[in-house]
Design a protein around this motif. Structure first.
Motif, PDB file in Angstrom:
ATOM      1  N   LEU A 142      57.058 -27.927  19.890  1.00  0.00           N
ATOM      2  CA  LEU A 142      56.433 -27.169  20.980  1.00  0.00           C
ATOM      3  C   LEU A 142      56.935 -25.731  20.991  1.00  0.00           C
ATOM      4  O   LEU A 142      58.128 -25.479  20.826  1.00  0.00           O
ATOM      5  CB  LEU A 142      56.745 -27.820  22.333  1.00  0.00           C
ATOM      6  CG  LEU A 142      55.978 -29.094  22.690  1.00  0.00           C
ATOM      7  CD1 LEU A 142      56.609 -29.768  23.905  1.00  0.00           C
ATOM      8  CD2 LEU A 142      54.503 -28.787  22.967  1.00  0.00           C
ATOM      9  N   ASP A 143      56.019 -24.806  21.196  1.00  0.00           N
ATOM     10  CA  ASP A 143      56.374 -23.393  21.316  1.00  0.00           C
ATOM     11  C   ASP A 143      56.561 -22.981  22.772  1.00  0.00           C
ATOM     12  O   ASP A 143      57.238 -21.987  23.056  1.00  0.00           O
ATOM     13  CB  ASP A 143      55.286 -22.515  20.700  1.00  0.00           C
ATOM     14  CG  ASP A 143      55.085 -22.804  19.219  1.00  0.00           C
ATOM     15  OD1 ASP A 143      56.075 -22.744  18.473  1.00  0.00           O
ATOM     16  OD2 ASP A 143      53.943 -23.099  18.834  1.00  0.00           O
ATOM     17  N   MET A 144      55.927 -23.720  23.696  1.00  0.00           N
ATOM     18  CA  MET A 144      55.937 -23.335  25.108  1.00  0.00           C
ATOM     19  C   MET A 144      55.899 -24.561  26.004  1.00  0.00           C
ATOM     20  O   MET A 144      55.248 -25.559  25.671  1.00  0.00           O
ATOM     21  CB  MET A 144      54.713 -22.472  25.458  1.00  0.00           C
ATOM     22  CG  MET A 144      54.502 -21.242  24.625  1.00  0.00           C
ATOM     23  SD  MET A 144      52.904 -20.485  25.020  1.00  0.00           S
ATOM     24  CE  MET A 144      53.212 -19.958  26.686  1.00  0.00           C
ATOM     25  N   ILE A 145      56.589 -24.464  27.119  1.00  0.00           N
ATOM     26  CA  ILE A 145      56.438 -25.423  28.211  1.00  0.00           C
ATOM     27  C   ILE A 145      56.154 -24.601  29.461  1.00  0.00           C
ATOM     28  O   ILE A 145      56.958 -23.751  29.862  1.00  0.00           O
ATOM     29  CB  ILE A 145      57.701 -26.271  28.435  1.00  0.00           C
ATOM     30  CG1 ILE A 145      58.010 -27.115  27.189  1.00  0.00           C
ATOM     31  CG2 ILE A 145      57.515 -27.180  29.649  1.00  0.00           C
ATOM     32  CD1 ILE A 145      59.317 -27.907  27.303  1.00  0.00           C
ATOM     33  N   ILE A 146      54.984 -24.832  30.052  1.00  0.00           N
ATOM     34  CA  ILE A 146      54.576 -24.108  31.257  1.00  0.00           C
ATOM     35  C   ILE A 146      54.452 -25.128  32.385  1.00  0.00           C
ATOM     36  O   ILE A 146      53.687 -26.093  32.274  1.00  0.00           O
ATOM     37  CB  ILE A 146      53.228 -23.390  31.063  1.00  0.00           C
ATOM     38  CG1 ILE A 146      53.276 -22.453  29.846  1.00  0.00           C
ATOM     39  CG2 ILE A 146      52.838 -22.627  32.320  1.00  0.00           C
ATOM     40  CD1 ILE A 146      51.923 -21.850  29.485  1.00  0.00           C
ATOM     41  N   VAL A 147      55.210 -24.930  33.445  1.00  0.00           N
ATOM     42  CA  VAL A 147      55.140 -25.841  34.598  1.00  0.00           C
ATOM     43  C   VAL A 147      54.592 -25.082  35.805  1.00  0.00           C
ATOM     44  O   VAL A 147      55.176 -24.098  36.256  1.00  0.00           O
ATOM     45  CB  VAL A 147      56.515 -26.443  34.938  1.00  0.00           C
ATOM     46  CG1 VAL A 147      56.409 -27.298  36.208  1.00  0.00           C
ATOM     47  CG2 VAL A 147      57.033 -27.302  33.785  1.00  0.00           C
ATOM     48  N   ALA A 148      53.468 -25.550  36.311  1.00  0.00           N
ATOM     49  CA  ALA A 148      52.869 -24.985  37.520  1.00  0.00           C
ATOM     50  C   ALA A 148      53.322 -25.810  38.718  1.00  0.00           C
ATOM     51  O   ALA A 148      53.253 -27.045  38.708  1.00  0.00           O
ATOM     52  CB  ALA A 148      51.347 -25.004  37.410  1.00  0.00           C
ATOM     53  N   HIS A 149      53.812 -25.125  39.740  1.00  0.00           N
ATOM     54  CA  HIS A 149      54.217 -25.759  40.988  1.00  0.00           C
ATOM     55  C   HIS A 149      54.182 -24.675  42.058  1.00  0.00           C
ATOM     56  O   HIS A 149      53.813 -23.532  41.779  1.00  0.00           O
ATOM     57  CB  HIS A 149      55.618 -26.375  40.873  1.00  0.00           C
ATOM     58  CG  HIS A 149      56.696 -25.357  40.633  1.00  0.00           C
ATOM     59  ND1 HIS A 149      57.413 -24.766  41.648  1.00  0.00           N
ATOM     60  CD2 HIS A 149      57.168 -24.803  39.481  1.00  0.00           C
ATOM     61  CE1 HIS A 149      58.281 -23.907  41.142  1.00  0.00           C
ATOM     62  NE2 HIS A 149      58.150 -23.893  39.826  1.00  0.00           N
ATOM     63  N   ASN A 150      54.582 -25.000  43.272  1.00  0.00           N
ATOM     64  CA  ASN A 150      54.613 -23.996  44.333  1.00  0.00           C
ATOM     65  C   ASN A 150      55.905 -24.005  45.132  1.00  0.00           C
ATOM     66  O   ASN A 150      56.231 -23.015  45.775  1.00  0.00           O
ATOM     67  CB  ASN A 150      53.434 -24.209  45.298  1.00  0.00           C
ATOM     68  CG  ASN A 150      52.102 -23.954  44.634  1.00  0.00           C
ATOM     69  OD1 ASN A 150      51.792 -22.835  44.247  1.00  0.00           O
ATOM     70  ND2 ASN A 150      51.303 -25.001  44.481  1.00  0.00           N
TER      71      ASN A 150
END
Length: 357
Positions: free
Chosen positions: A87-95
């Motif tokens: 994996l080149d990236m881990i993007i976690v969306a949260h608030n």
């Protein structure tokens, strides 16, 4: 031709079920700290008619947002068959970051993406982990960002996650608290060479309206009389959000379809943020109206809000995972199907992706 292709999906559905009946013992107040003046049973009954929500899921007390993000990620990685070290990236969306049970304090240092990378035991320093705060459209925006990084030649493989534990930031004295829930959804996205009619992201668009719309969804004090004004909970101007979404989300979806030359008649499914059944139905009707059409296919919009509630950034990836894996008896996806992802939320932000399965 190179496109961003979803090669694996996963989700975590919390185990604790909270039914509408559980709210009939609550005392609800207005934003002026005055009793609503209607018995809770009537409030709950009206709520279900408007939103379609009959039950929602809350995480167990020992779990955090980063925990359930990891569980969804592990499933997506297994489903894709990739080596996580690639994996080149881990993007976690949260608030709200991690909110420990029994508290109302957000913990987002280190970033949830860093915690997920740690939990997955990924050693490669070339796997860049970061969070995105974009309201409920966060997972869709994470997908848009991954696609942009791919096209810029900066990455070829990403893990995009949407996770939230809204049950820990709700005000039990606010009837809107019945809307929110917990959950996590994840996808592995890879930049692959495909034929012209192959899979992948065909187009995307995003918009932000932050003048008078900026605080339609915000953090504010409890509606409970004499509540501690220093403690903040998620609050929503429901009518404003509804009017905003009905008018502007369909325009963004059409813009996305126009960018890749796809007509609405060729769209098989619309995976839209699960916020409110009537609002979602209204957005679909408005989208078709922009094309001068009233014949809306009955099976175009999968729904999970009835039993999962509104889990913010997790609603779209969770719903897609459920349908993609054949776990929804009313909906299925086939190779070559063109679908739309779309969302709306705090900011106020809107986005959409046109994708070929």
């Amino acid at each position: 031709m190179w496109r961003s292709v979803i090669t694996g999906t996963g989700s975590y559905i919390p185990t604790e079920v909270k039914t509408n009946q559980d709210f009939t013992s609550h005392n609800f107040y207005t934003d002026q700290n005055e009793p609503i003046g209607v018995c809770p049973n009537v409030v709950v009954e009206k709520f279900q008619k408007i939103t379609g929500i009959a039950e929602r899921r809350y995480v167990a007390s020992h779990l955090t947002t980063s925990d359930i993000a990891t569980l969804a990620a592990e499933e997506a990685i297994r489903n894709s068959g990739i080596d996580p070290e690639t994996l080149d990236m881990i993007i976690v969306a949260h608030n709200f970051g991690n909110v420990i049970e029994g508290t109302i304090q957000s913990d987002a240092v280190p970033a949830l993406a860093s915690r997920v990378k740690h939990n997955l035991k990924i050693k490669s320093p070339n796997c860049v982990a970061y969070d995105i705060l974009f309201g409920c459209p966060g997972w869709v925006q994470g997908m848009i960002q991954a696609d942009a990084f791919f096209k810029a030649g900066m990455a070829k493989k990403a893990l995009v996650i949407g996770a939230e534990t809204l049950s820990r930031v709700i005000d039990m004295y606010d009837r809107d608290s019945m809307i929110f829930s917990d959950g996590a959804g994840a996808s592995v996205v890879e930049y692959q060479q495909v034929p012209e009619d192959g899979s992948g992201i065909l187009a995307s668009c995003a918009r932000s309206h932050s003048v008078e719309e900026a605080y339609y969804i915000n953090m504010n004090k409890s509606y409970m009389p004499n509540g501690d004004p220093r403690v903040r909970y998620i609050k929503m101007k429901g009518r404003k959000v509804y009017e905003y979404a009905i008018k502007l989300v369909p325009e963004a979806m059409k813009e996305c379809l126009d960018l890749c030359g796809v007509d609405i008649k060729d769209v098989k499914k619309v995976f839209i943020h699960q916020a409110n059944e009537k609002m979602d139905e209204g957005m679909i009707q408005a989208l078709f109206k922009l094309y001068g059409r009233r014949d809306i296919p009955e099976d175009i919009m999968p729904m999970s809000i009835h039993y999962l509630g509104n889990s913010s950034v997790a609603t779209v990836p969770t719903l897609y995972d459920i349908v993609r894996k054949g776990q929804d008896e009313k909906h299925e996806l086939n190779d070559g199907d063109i679908i739309l992802f779309a969302s709306v939320g705090a900011g106020m932000n809107i986005n959409a992706i046109c994708y070929r399965v």
